[in-house]
Design a protein around this motif. Sequence first.
Motif, PDB file in Angstrom:
ATOM      1  N   LEU A  51      79.102  22.881  30.222  1.00 38.63           N
ATOM      2  CA  LEU A  51      78.728  24.229  29.804  1.00 38.63           C
ATOM      3  C   LEU A  51      79.633  25.236  30.512  1.00 38.63           C
ATOM      4  O   LEU A  51      79.789  25.184  31.733  1.00 38.63           O
ATOM      5  N   GLN A  52      80.238  26.142  29.736  1.00 40.40           N
ATOM      6  CA  GLN A  52      81.147  27.132  30.305  1.00 40.40           C
ATOM      7  C   GLN A  52      80.726  28.547  29.913  1.00 40.40           C
ATOM      8  O   GLN A  52      80.188  28.771  28.816  1.00 40.40           O
ATOM      9  N   GLN A  53      80.975  29.493  30.822  1.00 43.56           N
ATOM     10  CA  GLN A  53      80.786  30.913  30.533  1.00 43.56           C
ATOM     11  C   GLN A  53      82.156  31.563  30.343  1.00 43.56           C
ATOM     12  O   GLN A  53      83.017  31.462  31.213  1.00 43.56           O
ATOM     13  N   ARG A  54      82.326  32.248  29.220  1.00 43.75           N
ATOM     14  CA  ARG A  54      83.583  32.948  28.954  1.00 43.75           C
ATOM     15  C   ARG A  54      83.295  34.274  28.259  1.00 43.75           C
ATOM     16  O   ARG A  54      82.763  34.276  27.141  1.00 43.75           O
ATOM     17  N   ASP A  55      83.605  35.351  28.938  1.00 46.60           N
ATOM     18  CA  ASP A  55      83.439  36.691  28.351  1.00 46.60           C
ATOM     19  C   ASP A  55      82.035  36.895  27.766  1.00 46.60           C
ATOM     20  O   ASP A  55      81.879  37.441  26.674  1.00 46.60           O
ATOM     21  N   GLY A  56      81.046  36.446  28.492  1.00 45.62           N
ATOM     22  CA  GLY A  56      79.665  36.617  28.050  1.00 45.62           C
ATOM     23  C   GLY A  56      79.192  35.572  27.069  1.00 45.62           C
ATOM     24  O   GLY A  56      78.005  35.538  26.712  1.00 45.62           O
ATOM     25  N   ARG A  57      80.091  34.713  26.603  1.00 47.18           N
ATOM     26  CA  ARG A  57      79.729  33.650  25.672  1.00 47.18           C
ATOM     27  C   ARG A  57      79.439  32.363  26.443  1.00 47.18           C
ATOM     28  O   ARG A  57      79.990  32.133  27.528  1.00 47.18           O
ATOM     29  N   LEU A  58      78.572  31.530  25.879  1.00 44.67           N
ATOM     30  CA  LEU A  58      78.273  30.222  26.459  1.00 44.67           C
ATOM     31  C   LEU A  58      78.812  29.150  25.526  1.00 44.67           C
ATOM     32  O   LEU A  58      78.407  29.068  24.354  1.00 44.67           O
ATOM     33  N   ILE A  86      61.486  19.334  31.107  1.00 47.63           N
ATOM     34  CA  ILE A  86      61.922  18.520  32.254  1.00 47.63           C
ATOM     35  C   ILE A  86      62.950  19.253  33.113  1.00 47.63           C
ATOM     36  O   ILE A  86      63.386  18.718  34.136  1.00 47.63           O
ATOM     37  N   GLY A  87      63.321  20.463  32.738  1.00 49.79           N
ATOM     38  CA  GLY A  87      64.297  21.175  33.562  1.00 49.79           C
ATOM     39  C   GLY A  87      64.502  22.615  33.158  1.00 49.79           C
ATOM     40  O   GLY A  87      64.352  22.969  31.982  1.00 49.79           O
ATOM     41  N   LEU A  88      64.802  23.441  34.147  1.00 49.65           N
ATOM     42  CA  LEU A  88      65.195  24.835  33.947  1.00 49.65           C
ATOM     43  C   LEU A  88      66.331  25.106  34.923  1.00 49.65           C
ATOM     44  O   LEU A  88      66.128  25.174  36.134  1.00 49.65           O
ATOM     45  N   HIS A  89      67.543  25.252  34.392  1.00 50.48           N
ATOM     46  CA  HIS A  89      68.747  25.347  35.222  1.00 50.48           C
ATOM     47  C   HIS A  89      69.419  26.693  34.972  1.00 50.48           C
ATOM     48  O   HIS A  89      69.902  26.960  33.863  1.00 50.48           O
ATOM     49  N   TRP A  90      69.483  27.529  36.001  1.00 50.57           N
ATOM     50  CA  TRP A  90      70.085  28.847  35.858  1.00 50.57           C
ATOM     51  C   TRP A  90      71.602  28.731  35.795  1.00 50.57           C
ATOM     52  O   TRP A  90      72.217  27.987  36.568  1.00 50.57           O
ATOM     53  N   ILE A  91      72.182  29.451  34.883  1.00 47.54           N
ATOM     54  CA  ILE A  91      73.613  29.385  34.633  1.00 47.54           C
ATOM     55  C   ILE A  91      74.308  30.413  35.522  1.00 47.54           C
ATOM     56  O   ILE A  91      74.236  31.613  35.269  1.00 47.54           O
ATOM     57  N   GLU A  92      74.956  29.939  36.570  1.00 50.48           N
ATOM     58  CA  GLU A  92      75.525  30.835  37.569  1.00 50.48           C
ATOM     59  C   GLU A  92      77.040  30.686  37.713  1.00 50.48           C
ATOM     60  O   GLU A  92      77.732  31.660  38.030  1.00 50.48           O
ATOM     61  N   LEU A  93      77.556  29.494  37.505  1.00 53.65           N
ATOM     62  CA  LEU A  93      78.982  29.246  37.669  1.00 53.65           C
ATOM     63  C   LEU A  93      79.707  29.387  36.330  1.00 53.65           C
ATOM     64  O   LEU A  93      79.083  29.462  35.277  1.00 53.65           O
ATOM     65  N   ASN A  94      80.996  29.406  36.384  1.00 50.03           N
ATOM     66  CA  ASN A  94      81.783  29.477  35.151  1.00 50.03           C
ATOM     67  C   ASN A  94      81.731  28.170  34.368  1.00 50.03           C
ATOM     68  O   ASN A  94      81.925  28.160  33.144  1.00 50.03           O
ATOM     69  N   ALA A  95      81.483  27.070  35.082  1.00 49.66           N
ATOM     70  CA  ALA A  95      81.400  25.772  34.414  1.00 49.66           C
ATOM     71  C   ALA A  95      80.346  24.909  35.098  1.00 49.66           C
ATOM     72  O   ALA A  95      80.262  24.873  36.330  1.00 49.66           O
ATOM     73  N   HIS A  96      79.540  24.251  34.282  1.00 50.45           N
ATOM     74  CA  HIS A  96      78.511  23.338  34.781  1.00 50.45           C
ATOM     75  C   HIS A  96      78.623  22.024  34.014  1.00 50.45           C
ATOM     76  O   HIS A  96      78.640  22.019  32.776  1.00 50.45           O
ATOM     77  N   PRO A 102      75.739  16.224  13.372  1.00 51.37           N
ATOM     78  CA  PRO A 102      76.410  15.756  14.594  1.00 51.37           C
ATOM     79  C   PRO A 102      77.279  16.844  15.221  1.00 51.37           C
ATOM     80  O   PRO A 102      77.925  17.626  14.517  1.00 51.37           O
ATOM     81  N   VAL A 103      77.287  16.873  16.534  1.00 48.18           N
ATOM     82  CA  VAL A 103      78.161  17.788  17.269  1.00 48.18           C
ATOM     83  C   VAL A 103      79.455  17.038  17.559  1.00 48.18           C
ATOM     84  O   VAL A 103      79.470  16.053  18.294  1.00 48.18           O
ATOM     85  N   LYS A 104      80.542  17.505  16.978  1.00 46.76           N
ATOM     86  CA  LYS A 104      81.817  16.788  17.082  1.00 46.76           C
ATOM     87  C   LYS A 104      82.818  17.459  18.009  1.00 46.76           C
ATOM     88  O   LYS A 104      83.871  16.901  18.301  1.00 46.76           O
ATOM     89  N   GLY A 105      82.497  18.666  18.453  1.00 48.53           N
ATOM     90  CA  GLY A 105      83.416  19.374  19.327  1.00 48.53           C
ATOM     91  C   GLY A 105      82.700  20.513  20.017  1.00 48.53           C
ATOM     92  O   GLY A 105      81.464  20.614  19.990  1.00 48.53           O
ATOM     93  N   ARG A 106      83.494  21.380  20.638  1.00 52.11           N
ATOM     94  CA  ARG A 106      82.912  22.490  21.381  1.00 52.11           C
ATOM     95  C   ARG A 106      82.162  23.448  20.448  1.00 52.11           C
ATOM     96  O   ARG A 106      82.635  23.773  19.358  1.00 52.11           O
ATOM     97  N   ILE A 107      80.986  23.893  20.896  1.00 51.37           N
ATOM     98  CA  ILE A 107      80.184  24.837  20.118  1.00 51.37           C
ATOM     99  C   ILE A 107      79.748  25.976  21.030  1.00 51.37           C
ATOM    100  O   ILE A 107      79.726  25.850  22.255  1.00 51.37           O
TER     101      ILE A 107
END
Length: 318
Positions: free
Chosen positions: A102-109, A70-80, A125-130
């Motif tokens: 979603l954040q980009q930091r030093d090549g990490r997502l 249902i979607g393909l979103h290119w990651i271009e900004l530092n935060a989405h 369950p996802v309980k925090g940032r991953i």
Amino acid sequence: MTGGYRTRGAVAILLGATMALAGCTADRADTTAAETAAAEADAAFVAAQDAWRAGRREQLLAPDGWTTLIGLHWIELNAHYIGSSRDSGMRLSKGPPRLGMLQQRDGRLLFTPERGVALTVDGEPVKGRIELQDDRSGAPTLVDFDDGKGQLGVIARGGRRALRVRHLDADSRLQFSGIDHWPADRSWQVEARFSPHPPGKTLEVASLIGGTETMGNPGEVEFERDGQLFRLQALDDGAGGLLLILADRTSGQGSYGAGRYLDAGAADADGLVMLDFNRAYNPPCAFTNYATCPLPPLENRLDLAVTAGEKAYPGPAD
């Protein structure tokens, strides 16, 4: 004596007729056996093709099938910001209004879930940032939402990364209209000869989304049709077999305009490989706008009408 000769003559005639009748019966039996064997072989061929087609449908409609995108979103900004609300930077057509960031930091997502939204990874369950690993990492991170109906993950293509989103309630899945085929034809099962390239050879293959992908190019296959020789560059399918991406004279004239794919096993000890064009199939982009399909290399554009395999997909049912 005359009567004896007549009797012996009659016996000889009767014996000859009996032998001739036996010969005819044997010939008919041989013919019937051959016809039965041929009919059984034809039935087995058609059944195998039908089973393959049913498997294709099942794959397309599976939870990880191409019709669920249902979607393909290119990651271009530092935060989405991700969600189905109108103010989401990456707006989903289905799912919670706010899913997370979603954040980009030093090549990490890095992905931070929205408070109160139930998300899982591998059932936990996802309980925090991953951190999200992409599909080229060997262990991609897949985040499930909407009680497992939805899923998002990261793909890497041509030096860029994108968020790919699936949902079991995708219109393209719920309204799937089926695939039409040319009639199964044994003559399109063609024996080809494989000529290997030096180890490590690659081929730059254009992508539907622009740019190129470097793909392993282990060799080429050569086959004959209607007295002519044709060659196709083979790509590494990643599982020990060959992937052929081809266009032909039916492309856009009955089959999908951007070409079709054909899987083949590895060549045998004599360098031979079977190509079953009855199993030429549509690429993912025939069923969704959110796929990143490699296109046929220039070398794989055949001056031949391959009237076998899948026809162009007409689109979702109304």
